[in-house]
Scaffold this motif. Structure first.
Motif, PDB file in Angstrom:
ATOM      1  N   GLN A  21      21.512   2.052  -6.249  1.00  0.00           N
ATOM      2  CA  GLN A  21      20.994   0.704  -6.484  1.00  0.00           C
ATOM      3  C   GLN A  21      21.127  -0.146  -5.228  1.00  0.00           C
ATOM      4  O   GLN A  21      20.200  -0.878  -4.850  1.00  0.00           O
ATOM      5  CB  GLN A  21      21.753   0.036  -7.634  1.00  0.00           C
ATOM      6  CG  GLN A  21      21.216  -1.337  -8.011  1.00  0.00           C
ATOM      7  CD  GLN A  21      19.772  -1.280  -8.453  1.00  0.00           C
ATOM      8  OE1 GLN A  21      19.421  -0.576  -9.404  1.00  0.00           O
ATOM      9  NE2 GLN A  21      18.893  -2.033  -7.771  1.00  0.00           N
ATOM     10  N   ALA A  22      22.268  -0.026  -4.545  1.00  0.00           N
ATOM     11  CA  ALA A  22      22.489  -0.827  -3.338  1.00  0.00           C
ATOM     12  C   ALA A  22      21.522  -0.437  -2.232  1.00  0.00           C
ATOM     13  O   ALA A  22      20.926  -1.305  -1.572  1.00  0.00           O
ATOM     14  CB  ALA A  22      23.935  -0.672  -2.868  1.00  0.00           C
ATOM     15  N   VAL A  23      21.349   0.864  -2.003  1.00  0.00           N
ATOM     16  CA  VAL A  23      20.464   1.297  -0.923  1.00  0.00           C
ATOM     17  C   VAL A  23      19.005   0.992  -1.279  1.00  0.00           C
ATOM     18  O   VAL A  23      18.186   0.687  -0.403  1.00  0.00           O
ATOM     19  CB  VAL A  23      20.704   2.794  -0.603  1.00  0.00           C
ATOM     20  CG1 VAL A  23      20.013   3.707  -1.605  1.00  0.00           C
ATOM     21  CG2 VAL A  23      20.269   3.135   0.802  1.00  0.00           C
ATOM     22  N   SER A  24      18.678   1.044  -2.560  1.00  0.00           N
ATOM     23  CA  SER A  24      17.325   0.687  -2.995  1.00  0.00           C
ATOM     24  C   SER A  24      17.050  -0.793  -2.773  1.00  0.00           C
ATOM     25  O   SER A  24      15.946  -1.176  -2.356  1.00  0.00           O
ATOM     26  CB  SER A  24      17.138   1.046  -4.476  1.00  0.00           C
ATOM     27  OG  SER A  24      17.257   2.432  -4.691  1.00  0.00           O
ATOM     28  N   ASP A  25      18.045  -1.640  -3.045  1.00  0.00           N
ATOM     29  CA  ASP A  25      17.884  -3.081  -2.819  1.00  0.00           C
ATOM     30  C   ASP A  25      17.623  -3.370  -1.340  1.00  0.00           C
ATOM     31  O   ASP A  25      16.784  -4.211  -0.990  1.00  0.00           O
ATOM     32  CB  ASP A  25      19.137  -3.832  -3.276  1.00  0.00           C
ATOM     33  CG  ASP A  25      19.282  -3.863  -4.791  1.00  0.00           C
ATOM     34  OD1 ASP A  25      18.293  -3.546  -5.491  1.00  0.00           O
ATOM     35  OD2 ASP A  25      20.391  -4.180  -5.265  1.00  0.00           O
ATOM     36  N   ILE A  26      18.336  -2.637  -0.467  1.00  0.00           N
ATOM     37  CA  ILE A  26      18.119  -2.826   0.972  1.00  0.00           C
ATOM     38  C   ILE A  26      16.723  -2.378   1.349  1.00  0.00           C
ATOM     39  O   ILE A  26      16.022  -3.046   2.130  1.00  0.00           O
ATOM     40  CB  ILE A  26      19.192  -2.057   1.768  1.00  0.00           C
ATOM     41  CG1 ILE A  26      20.563  -2.693   1.538  1.00  0.00           C
ATOM     42  CG2 ILE A  26      18.850  -2.044   3.266  1.00  0.00           C
ATOM     43  CD1 ILE A  26      21.722  -1.900   2.092  1.00  0.00           C
ATOM     44  N   GLY A  27      16.286  -1.253   0.798  1.00  0.00           N
ATOM     45  CA  GLY A  27      14.934  -0.800   1.055  1.00  0.00           C
ATOM     46  C   GLY A  27      13.893  -1.814   0.618  1.00  0.00           C
ATOM     47  O   GLY A  27      12.938  -2.099   1.345  1.00  0.00           O
ATOM     48  N   GLU A  28      14.065  -2.369  -0.555  1.00  0.00           N
ATOM     49  CA  GLU A  28      13.104  -3.355  -1.063  1.00  0.00           C
ATOM     50  C   GLU A  28      13.068  -4.600  -0.183  1.00  0.00           C
ATOM     51  O   GLU A  28      12.011  -5.218  -0.001  1.00  0.00           O
ATOM     52  CB  GLU A  28      13.469  -3.748  -2.501  1.00  0.00           C
ATOM     53  CG  GLU A  28      13.269  -2.636  -3.534  1.00  0.00           C
ATOM     54  CD  GLU A  28      11.809  -2.307  -3.764  1.00  0.00           C
ATOM     55  OE1 GLU A  28      10.927  -3.028  -3.240  1.00  0.00           O
ATOM     56  OE2 GLU A  28      11.538  -1.304  -4.453  1.00  0.00           O
TER      57      GLU A  28
END
Length: 315
Positions: A21-28
């Motif tokens: 979730q954290a790495v996805s938020d950074i990607g977004e």
């Protein structure tokens, strides 16, 4: 994580769901994040006009990164490159229809055309994927550490390390990694020739546009060792600039002269072969340059053994 500063990101200690979730938020916040089925995920961080595409596994990220972040983020920080990380939950060789479709879509959308240079990178199963999917970006550079060419038993029945993965389909799209390199600008394979199976896979990559670099006595964990020596970044820079050749690679890899794990393997090999004179010379060289108590003790033992009188013949 709006416009997250990658230099301050530390994802260590998170459970895998939290990590994703954290790495996805950074990607977004910096580019995009896209799930690719249950076992794969793509994270894109947009920055400069050079794109690094890495293939990584979650266990690998956890083991190799102190901050539990994708390898390519280091290049975002160091060089201002853009980075696309394709991450798997385990070793899958990225043989999944959702991954095929993802790269098909990137090709159809002209995603890679937006970048001046594209570099694909991976190690082992991820090195296989770096070669296989590089075909989606003609003209890319590809850097692979001890990659597999395929696990199709009709081709590599001699490799018994991954028997349980032979059920994966290596004959469909993006299948045989060496053939997928035909459109690459240049590809590079790094391997230890003393690791027999890695060397055999390396031979399958022999192509007009593939350079193979030998790293004897480095063993079967090249990515971890090169990260420890801080050589991954300069290796990728040389490849991106088309300056990675025999001379520049030799200059780069001289760093292993100061790398204790390599030196210990070399010493063990010399002593195992009974080449004690060379072993003594190695210990002298190492102790003259480095603070190496183990090599100093071994040097003293080798000298003492050389000076000791031969045993009396048995009566």
């Amino acid at each position: 994580m709006q416009n997250a500063d990658l230099s301050s990101v530390d994802l260590s200690g998170l459970k895998r769901g939290q990590w994703l979730q954290a790495v996805s938020d950074i990607g977004e916040s910096r580019g995009f994040s896209e799930p690719l089925g249950k076992r794969h995920h793509a994270i894109f961080v947009e920055e400069g006009d050079t794109l690094l595409v890495t293939f990584e596994t979650l266990p690998g990220i956890e083991a190799l990164s102190e901050t539990a972040t994708p390898l390519g983020w280091d290049m975002v920080l160091r060089k201002g490159w853009s980075h696309l990380s394709v991450i798997s939950s385990r070793d899958t060789w990225f043989r999944d229809g959702r991954v095929y479709g993802f790269f098909d879509a990137l090709l159809d959308d002209g995603f890679f055309d937006d970048f001046e240079r594209v570099i694909f990178f991976g190690a082992g199963p991820c090195g296989y994927a770096a070669a296989a999917y590089s075909v989606a970006s003609p003209g890319a550079r590809v850097v692979m550490l001890q990659p597999q060419a395929t696990l199709d038993p009709r081709v590599t029945e001699w490799d018994e390390r991954f028997i349980d993965r032979r059920r994966l389909n290596f004959t469909s799209r993006y299948g045989y990694a060496p053939d997928m390199l035909d459109a690459a600008q240049q590809a590079y394979v790094l391997y230890d020739p003393r690791e027999r199976l890695d060397a055999m896979h390396s031979a399958l990559f022999e192509r007009r546009n593939v350079s193979r670099f030998r790293l004897p006595f480095m063993g079967a964990a090249l990515q971890g060792d090169l990260l420890d020596m801080d050589l991954i970044a300069p290796l990728l820079e040389l490849a991106a600039e088309d300056r990675l050749d025999t001379g520049s690679f030799a200059a780069l890899i001289r760093a292993r002269r100061n790398y204790p794990p390599y030196l210990r393997k070399l010493l063990m090999k010399l002593e195992g072969e009974g080449r004690l004179g060379l072993a003594e010379m190695l210990c002298m060289n190492v102790t003259a340059r480095l603070e190496a108590p183990r090599f100093r003790r071994r040097l003293e033992a080798l000298r003492a053994a050389r000076k000791a009188p031969p045993p009396a013949p048995a009566e």
